[in-house]
Design a protein around this motif. Sequence first.
Motif, mmCIF file in Angstrom:
data_model
loop_
_atom_site.group_PDB
_atom_site.id
_atom_site.type_symbol
_atom_site.label_atom_id
_atom_site.label_comp_id
_atom_site.label_asym_id
_atom_site.label_seq_id
_atom_site.Cartn_x
_atom_site.Cartn_y
_atom_site.Cartn_z
ATOM 1 N N CYS A 134 0.850 -1.188 0.000
ATOM 2 C CA CYS A 134 0.000 0.000 0.000
ATOM 3 C C CYS A 134 0.892 1.246 0.000
ATOM 4 O O CYS A 134 2.018 1.221 0.476
ATOM 5 C CB CYS A 134 -0.962 0.002 1.182
ATOM 6 S SG CYS A 134 -0.241 -0.284 2.765
ATOM 7 N N LYS A 135 0.348 2.319 -0.537
ATOM 8 C CA LYS A 135 1.093 3.575 -0.610
ATOM 9 C C LYS A 135 1.262 4.143 0.794
ATOM 10 O O LYS A 135 0.358 4.039 1.610
ATOM 11 C CB LYS A 135 0.331 4.571 -1.479
ATOM 12 C CG LYS A 135 0.140 4.100 -2.896
ATOM 13 C CD LYS A 135 -0.799 5.033 -3.625
ATOM 14 C CE LYS A 135 -1.219 4.393 -4.930
ATOM 15 N NZ LYS A 135 -2.615 4.578 -5.223
ATOM 16 N N PRO A 136 2.398 4.791 1.063
ATOM 17 C CA PRO A 136 2.578 5.389 2.394
ATOM 18 C C PRO A 136 1.600 6.529 2.633
ATOM 19 O O PRO A 136 1.260 7.266 1.703
ATOM 20 C CB PRO A 136 4.014 5.902 2.395
ATOM 21 C CG PRO A 136 4.569 5.642 1.061
ATOM 22 C CD PRO A 136 3.571 4.927 0.228
ATOM 23 N N LEU A 137 1.158 6.646 3.861
ATOM 24 C CA LEU A 137 0.232 7.721 4.228
ATOM 25 C C LEU A 137 0.955 9.057 4.253
ATOM 26 O O LEU A 137 2.147 9.126 4.587
ATOM 27 C CB LEU A 137 -0.362 7.450 5.614
ATOM 28 C CG LEU A 137 -1.344 6.297 5.704
ATOM 29 C CD1 LEU A 137 -1.639 5.983 7.161
ATOM 30 C CD2 LEU A 137 -2.619 6.630 4.972
ATOM 31 N N ASP A 138 0.247 10.124 3.912
ATOM 32 C CA ASP A 138 0.831 11.462 3.937
ATOM 33 C C ASP A 138 1.246 11.847 5.351
ATOM 34 O O ASP A 138 2.275 12.481 5.546
ATOM 35 C CB ASP A 138 -0.162 12.488 3.395
ATOM 36 C CG ASP A 138 -0.463 12.252 1.925
ATOM 37 O OD1 ASP A 138 0.410 11.692 1.222
ATOM 38 O OD2 ASP A 138 -1.566 12.605 1.485
#
Length: 151
Positions: free
Chosen positions: A101-105
């Motif tokens: 999953c993409k890293p959270l901001d």
Amino acid sequence: MEQFELQKIVEEVSLEYFNKPFRHKATFNNRLRTTGGRYLLRSHNIELNPKYYQERGIDELVGIIKHELCHYHLHLEGRGYQHRDRDFRELLKEVDAPRFCKPLDSVKKRRITKQYLYTCKSCGLGYVRKRRVDTNRYVCGKCSGKLVEVK
């Protein structure tokens, strides 16, 4: 999103993409920090990180659900369910689930690390370090000259 709504979404995704029912529990776990979700081997339940739903929306959440359901269905069938297994990677491609999953901001902002710059007084060679260096103890690796921190 409420617990029963999440359970319903996971059951629908399981039937739509895998043609198999999801017969266990899906819950949000606020303690998850570095992952979008996890499949629990003993209980067969799935835990999901609510921050991904809040920051990235339902599409990202469905991607994470598909990923965790790959673990779930392969484990129950006795096939390779781990990230390194061929069965797992093939099923991910088949259902178009993300491998990571993409890293959270909010997490990205915390990762900024300070860098320290040192130069040698004798030869002028520069050193970039993540940790502070004791300039009284360490010297230049090229000429053994004294190191000075550049502000």
